[in-house]
Design an enzyme around this catalytic site. Structure first.
Site, mmCIF file in Angstrom:
data_model
loop_
_atom_site.group_PDB
_atom_site.id
_atom_site.type_symbol
_atom_site.label_atom_id
_atom_site.label_comp_id
_atom_site.label_asym_id
_atom_site.label_seq_id
_atom_site.Cartn_x
_atom_site.Cartn_y
_atom_site.Cartn_z
ATOM 1 C CD GLU A 86 -39.057 -0.586 -18.527
ATOM 2 O OE1 GLU A 86 -38.031 -0.521 -17.846
ATOM 3 O OE2 GLU A 86 -39.142 -0.131 -19.689
ATOM 4 C CG ASP A 120 -42.867 -5.021 -18.200
ATOM 5 O OD1 ASP A 120 -41.774 -4.794 -18.774
ATOM 6 O OD2 ASP A 120 -42.941 -5.524 -17.067
ATOM 7 C CD GLU A 143 -42.950 3.366 -22.878
ATOM 8 O OE1 GLU A 143 -41.790 3.173 -23.271
ATOM 9 O OE2 GLU A 143 -43.259 3.361 -21.681
HETATM 10 C C1 XIL Z 1 -36.859 6.897 -22.293
HETATM 11 C C2 XIL Z 1 -36.825 8.316 -22.835
HETATM 12 O O1 XIL Z 1 -37.386 8.337 -24.122
HETATM 13 C C3 XIL Z 1 -35.406 8.825 -22.868
HETATM 14 O O2 XIL Z 1 -35.361 10.179 -23.237
HETATM 15 C C4 XIL Z 1 -34.739 8.626 -21.513
HETATM 16 O O3 XIL Z 1 -33.374 8.981 -21.597
HETATM 17 C C5 XIL Z 1 -34.853 7.193 -21.048
HETATM 18 O O4 XIL Z 1 -36.217 6.803 -21.046
HETATM 19 N N1 XIL Z 1 -39.479 2.580 -21.633
HETATM 20 C C6 XIL Z 1 -40.108 3.570 -20.917
HETATM 21 C C7 XIL Z 1 -39.804 5.001 -21.202
HETATM 22 O O5 XIL Z 1 -41.015 3.265 -20.130
HETATM 23 O O6 XIL Z 1 -39.960 5.789 -20.061
HETATM 24 C C8 XIL Z 1 -38.410 5.144 -21.772
HETATM 25 O O7 XIL Z 1 -38.214 6.511 -22.128
HETATM 26 C C9 XIL Z 1 -38.245 4.236 -22.966
HETATM 27 C C10 XIL Z 1 -38.405 2.787 -22.558
#
Ligand code: XIL
Length: 406
Positions: free
Chosen positions: A192, A242, A310
């Site tokens: 990010e 990102d 993700e």
């Molecule tokens: C999130 C987790 O799923 C949560 O448990 C935590 O509280 C916050 O982070 N983008 C990312 C991940 O790169 O690392 C994030 O994960 C979600 C958004």
């Protein structure tokens, strides 16, 4: 005579019993039953009730096997899920072949203070991956979030100089990546780094390190991180990760421009991670367009790839503030067919040589970060396995898609 009669009754029962066993219980077969091949005897068919199949069931399909010819399929998880003999463990082994820790390999967990590194969780994941022949993604080395303050401040609470932060950054990346040399296959080196309005995010990394080498751009902390990671493990795949790259053309262009400039300078970036936290209003065509923009980077490095890192599909659009959604047949049809369209697009990406792996952000609805985020008290259903570990209809639509494309 009596014995003969008894024998024929017994024979009749035996025949009847074996016919019933071979056919399964015919009387109460569900409407949605499908036929799948049995491991016992190839010719024999067994039925799988699509409404009542658990993700760990022996008869359940395997998601990663279904898509193996195109890409790997993985999930984020927590190390507490890896207890042999539990349903969670069985699901993970059966359904996925790439794993990443949801939180336990982030900077605040792995490097909470300057002299403390916690390798336990990722060590355990690596051990599991070696035993079960799985791939590990390390998430993430450099991020503005879940990153402890000690990186940026001295003992008196003053912001450290660029020199100090660069030294800390190199030490951090080198120590972690070297520890996992040859064991962690892929690293989200930076997460990010772009802001929402285009250009670099105004993070402490950016503010303090800035244009460190004086060449006119401020990508320096990213360049330093990738260079250190590559030196520590030249074989690891290094990703810049990102969000919204799949939906915002301007963000995709910013990413393209930035990575192009770094690749031209010889910075070892192997691919771009598309987080893909998408929602029910997701537009596949925009995503295809944006991926085409990113994949122009192949003209600089033909091996350059994207990874989906993700994936989840929220049942609520971003502007929706409600906490509950009614899972009507109509809604589920829309949800399932969107998942199917997304995977059809992934197959196209793979066939074009773009895509290596698709990782979900969690493996069942109950564990998703989208429960309670971004609207507190919200219940969400963004994944393929429900809260009871049953396979959802979206899961089956992906299995059908894989079969139809094979
Ligand atoms: C999130 C987790 O799923 C949560 O448990 C935590 O509280 C916050 O982070 N983008 C990312 C991940 O790169 O690392 C994030 O994960 C979600 C958004």
């Amino acid at each position: 005579m009596k014995l003969k009669q008894l024998l024929s009754v017994l024979l009749a029962f035996t025949v009847l019993f074996s016919v019933m066993t071979a056919c399964g219980s015919t009387s109460d077969e569900p409407d949605s039953a499908v036929t799948t091949s049995s491991t016992e005897a190839e010719e024999e068919a067994v039925t799988v009730d699509r409404d009542n199949t658990y993700a760990y069931d022996e008869d359940a399909p395997s998601l990663y096997e279904a898509f193996a010819q195109w890409f790997k399929v993985g999930t984020a998880m927590n190390i507490s899920d890896l207890v042999e003999g539990t349903e969670e463990f069985e699901i993970l082994v059966k359904q996925y072949n790439v794993f990443t820790l949801e939180n336990e390999s982030k900077p605040d967990a792995m490097h909470p203070s300057e002299d403390v590194y916690n390798f336990d969780a990722l060590d355990q994941l690596v051990e599991f991956a070696n035993e079960y022949d799985k791939t590990v993604r390390g998430h993430t080395l450099v991020w503005h979030s879940q990153c402890p303050d000690w990186f940026f401040y001295d003992d008196d609470g003053n912001t450290v100089s660029a020199d100090v932060l660069v030294e800390r950054l190199i030490e951090h990346v080198t120590t972690i990546v070297s520890h996992y040399k040859g064991e962690v296959d892929v690293w989200d080196v930076c997460n990010e780094v772009l802001g929402d309005s285009g250009g670099l995010r105004d993070s402490m990394w950016y503010q303090i390190i800035g244009d460190y080498d004086g060449d006119g751009d401020s990508y320096d902390y990213i360049e330093i991180a990738f260079t250190a990671a590559h030196e520590a493990d030249p074989d690891a795949r290094l990703i810049i990760n990102d969000y919204s790259l799949e939906s915002s053309e301007s963000k995709a262009i910013s990413m393209y421009m930035m990575v192009k400039s770094m690749l031209e300078e010889g910075i070892p970036i192997d691919g771009i991670g598309l987080q893909m936290h998408v929602d029910i209003g997701f537009d596949v065509e925009t995503c295809k367009n944006n991926v085409e923009i990113l994949m122009k980077l192949k003209s600089i490095d033909p091996d350059f790839v994207i990874e989906v890192t993700e994936l989840d599909l929220s049942c609520f659009t971003w502007s929706d503030t409600s906490t509950e959604v009614e899972l009507t047949d109509e809604f589920l049809e829309q949800f399932d067919s969107l998942y199917s369209d997304i995977f059809e697009m992934f197959i196209e990406f793979s066939e074009a040589g773009y895509l290596d792996s698709v990782v979900f952000w969690g493996y069942y609805d109950g564990m998703s970060w989208l429960n309670g985020y971004p609207v507190s008290g919200r219940t969400n259903y963004p994944l393929l396995i429900d809260r009871d570990y049953k396979l959802k209809s979206a899961y089956w639509s992906l299995i059908d898609l894989a079969e139809s494309k094979s």
